[in-house]
Motif scaffolding. Structure first.
Motif, PDB file in Angstrom:
ATOM      1  N   ILE A  34       0.935  -1.355   0.099  1.00 41.61           N
ATOM      2  CA  ILE A  34       0.195   0.360  -0.019  1.00 41.61           C
ATOM      3  C   ILE A  34       0.923   1.610   0.432  1.00 41.61           C
ATOM      4  CG2 ILE A  34      -1.755   1.095   1.099  1.00 41.61           C
ATOM      5  CD1 ILE A  34      -2.437  -1.006   2.126  1.00 41.61           C
ATOM      6  N   LEU A  35       1.907   1.237   1.289  1.00 43.81           N
ATOM      7  CA  LEU A  35       2.938   2.453   1.006  1.00 43.81           C
ATOM      8  C   LEU A  35       3.579   2.883  -0.671  1.00 43.81           C
ATOM      9  CD1 LEU A  35       4.381   2.076   4.507  1.00 43.81           C
ATOM     10  CD2 LEU A  35       2.605   3.467   4.039  1.00 43.81           C
ATOM     11  N   SER A  78       2.315   2.055  -3.345  1.00 44.10           N
ATOM     12  CA  SER A  78       1.311   2.228  -4.381  1.00 44.10           C
ATOM     13  C   SER A  78       0.857   3.600  -4.604  1.00 44.10           C
ATOM     14  CB  SER A  78       0.164   0.918  -4.309  1.00 44.10           C
ATOM     15  OG  SER A  78      -0.333   1.220  -5.303  1.00 44.10           O
ATOM     16  N   SER A  79       0.848   4.011  -5.638  1.00 41.01           N
ATOM     17  CA  SER A  79       0.477   5.033  -5.940  1.00 41.01           C
ATOM     18  C   SER A  79      -1.419   4.831  -6.855  1.00 41.01           C
ATOM     19  CB  SER A  79       1.093   6.209  -6.442  1.00 41.01           C
ATOM     20  OG  SER A  79       1.090   5.634  -7.973  1.00 41.01           O
ATOM     21  N   GLU A 137      -4.815   4.460  -6.539  1.00 39.15           N
ATOM     22  CA  GLU A 137      -5.673   4.692  -5.503  1.00 39.15           C
ATOM     23  C   GLU A 137      -7.164   3.609  -4.879  1.00 39.15           C
ATOM     24  OE1 GLU A 137     -10.062   7.088  -4.723  1.00 39.15           O
ATOM     25  OE2 GLU A 137      -8.647   8.285  -4.372  1.00 39.15           O
ATOM     26  N   SER A 186      -5.616   0.337  -3.768  1.00 37.50           N
ATOM     27  CA  SER A 186      -5.107   0.671  -2.329  1.00 37.50           C
ATOM     28  C   SER A 186      -6.300   0.171  -1.078  1.00 37.50           C
ATOM     29  CB  SER A 186      -4.874   1.784  -2.002  1.00 37.50           C
ATOM     30  OG  SER A 186      -3.276   2.329  -2.033  1.00 37.50           O
ATOM     31  N   LEU A 239      -6.844  -2.241   1.581  1.00 40.79           N
ATOM     32  CA  LEU A 239      -6.921  -2.075   3.208  1.00 40.79           C
ATOM     33  C   LEU A 239      -8.219  -2.980   3.723  1.00 40.79           C
ATOM     34  CD1 LEU A 239      -7.510   2.110   3.395  1.00 40.79           C
ATOM     35  CD2 LEU A 239      -6.335   0.656   4.589  1.00 40.79           C
ATOM     36  N   PHE A 282      -5.200   6.643   7.216  1.00 41.28           N
ATOM     37  CA  PHE A 282      -5.907   7.361   5.680  1.00 41.28           C
ATOM     38  C   PHE A 282      -7.321   8.968   5.317  1.00 41.28           C
ATOM     39  CE2 PHE A 282      -3.360   3.926   4.318  1.00 41.28           C
ATOM     40  CZ  PHE A 282      -3.136   4.142   2.397  1.00 41.28           C
ATOM     41  N   ARG A 292      -5.529  12.193   1.518  1.00 36.37           N
ATOM     42  CA  ARG A 292      -6.347  11.326   1.401  1.00 36.37           C
ATOM     43  C   ARG A 292      -6.671  10.851   0.053  1.00 36.37           C
ATOM     44  NH1 ARG A 292      -1.652   7.848   1.522  1.00 36.37           N
ATOM     45  NH2 ARG A 292      -0.761   7.565   3.722  1.00 36.37           N
ATOM     46  N   LEU A 332     -10.744   7.028  -0.193  1.00 38.32           N
ATOM     47  CA  LEU A 332      -9.472   5.997   0.641  1.00 38.32           C
ATOM     48  C   LEU A 332     -10.642   6.581   2.442  1.00 38.32           C
ATOM     49  CD1 LEU A 332      -5.939   6.817  -0.936  1.00 38.32           C
ATOM     50  CD2 LEU A 332      -7.318   4.248  -0.304  1.00 38.32           C
TER      51      LEU A 332
END
Length: 421
Positions: free
Chosen positions: A244-245, A247-248, A250, A253, A257, A281, A286, A290
């Motif tokens: 997740i950290l 990755s860009s 959305e 992510s 999550l 988040f 964010r 998110l």
């Protein structure tokens, strides 16, 4: 006494054989669709008592014999039938799998008629499906993989099945790759050694630049299956957080999550780490989507009954921030209030007095805002939350008269002001 599925099994087997051989158009498909609910009923009530054998005139083991016969007929139909027949067979076992998972969630341990101790012919069943995989086109290979996943209890120990599932993860065809992710997830829930291998391969698949967006999302959903034992869950959670950290995307992510929340909800030691991730988040930078999913995941963890975690001021203030965002739908404001109502009362005595005053002042502002809501249930719940917090505060502040007096005074002023309206 009403007949049980085991007592009906011989008739079901006869009807299935007859209808699968029928030349009447659509009769074989109808037979498959009919046997689906029967198998689900049988899985729910698969264990027979000795008295039931006598009542229905059954020979011990007869029910298992007919269960194997029915499953073999369906496997033969999958091997020789057309695409429509294959899809119908997969659908009935997907439905049966869904039922088994629901029963497992209710504490049911018996795995129905698809457990290895009840299916003596499991090798023959797997062989027939493997023939379809080896000789079929992409759609047929995908259907075979999905069926292996539905039959994970009898397929999990097969080296051949394991190999073809793992090797299909890198398929150039999205349909086949997604089906392999499904099958691998199903087996991972039952076989620890397989799950560790799958997790390592899945991590590599998701960071590869050659992996399509569709497969990345499907792979993110497959993470939710990596929850047992706790060692695997811990590794999967850490791996997922890193993904997740880094990755860009959305949408990726969002999926991760949810998957990581499902893993954390199974093990209390993982919850604080997941709560920290979710709270990171719940900030404006964010984006709304998110923030929304982070709040929903936090509430999901609470609804699973795993809510005894520290309510640090950081999480609390971020929840206040969610409630104060005017662009949030009212339903989400309501969810944030529900979360606060769960996490604050059990933890107020661990929060410094100065922070308690800040929290209580914030609550008064929120209740004031929610009292303007046109939805009666929201107004009532806001007052209920305030009453819960105030009741808890009176208990923990009784020995700290100065702060207790301030809280009581603010509460009285707030109440009298509302009454005077």
């Amino acid at each position: 006494m009403e007949k049980t599925p085991s007592a009906c099994a011989m008739q079901w087997n006869i009807e299935l054989e007859r209808d699968l051989r029928s030349k009447k158009p659509g009769k074989s498909i109808e037979a498959i669709l009919d046997i689906g609910p029967r198998l689900e009923w049988w899985s729910r009530e698969s264990n027979l008592h000795a008295a039931e054998y006598k009542i229905f005139g059954l020979i011990p083991g007869e029910d298992k014999l007919f269960a194997n016969a029915i499953l073999l007929r369906l496997a033969d139909a999958f091997k020789s039938g057309d695409k429509h027949m294959k899809i119908c067979i997969v659908k009935i076992f997907l439905s049966e799998l869904k039922q088994r998972r629901q029963l497992r969630g209710q504490g049911r341990k018996d795995e129905g008629i698809l457990s290895k101790d009840k299916v003596d012919s499991y090798r023959e069943l797997l062989t027939r499906i493997k023939i379809v995989f080896d000789s079929g086109n992409i759609e047929e290979r995908a259907l075979a993989l999905v069926l292996f996943g539905c039959w994970a209890h009898i397929a999990k120990d097969s080296a051949d099945v394991r190999y073809l599932i793992l090797s299909s993860l890198w398929s150039m065809h999205i349909l086949e790759a997604k089906a392999s992710l499904f099958a691998a997830g199903c087996i991972s829930e039952l076989a620890d050694d397989f799950a560790h291998v799958f997790l390592e391969m899945l991590g590599g698949l998701l960071v590869s630049s050659e992996t399509s967006r569709t497969i990345r999302l499907a792979g993110g959903r497959a993470f939710a299956k990596m929850w047992c034992p706790i060692l695997l869950a811990d590794i999967a959670h850490k791996t997922g957080v890193n993904l997740i950290l880094e990755s860009s995307e959305e949408e990726f992510s969002l999926v991760m999550l949810v998957s990581l929340s499902k893993i954390a909800s199974k093990w209390t030691p993982l919850i604080p780490r997941q709560v920290e991730l979710l709270s990171s988040f719940m900030t404006k930078d964010r984006g709304l989507s998110l923030q929304v999913i982070a709040l929903k995941c936090l509430r999901f963890i609470l609804t699973k009954g795993m809510y005894h975690f520290p309510a640090n001021s950081n999480v609390t203030l971020k929840l206040f921030g969610v409630i104060n965002q005017l662009d949030f739908p009212p339903a989400l404001h309501f969810d944030a209030l529900r979360v606060l109502c769960k996490i604050l009362p059990p933890n107020l005595d661990t929060i410094p007095c100065t922070e308690i005053l800040t929290i209580f002042s914030k609550f008064l502002q929120i209740v004031e805002f929610k009292l303007q809501s046109p939805v009666i249930s929201e107004r009532v719940f806001a007052i209920h939350v305030l009453a819960c917090i105030f009741d808890k505060l009176l208990g923990i502040l009784k020995d700290r008269s100065g702060i207790g007096s301030i809280v009581s005074s603010r509460m009285l002023t707030f109440t009298f002001d509302r009454i005077s309206y």
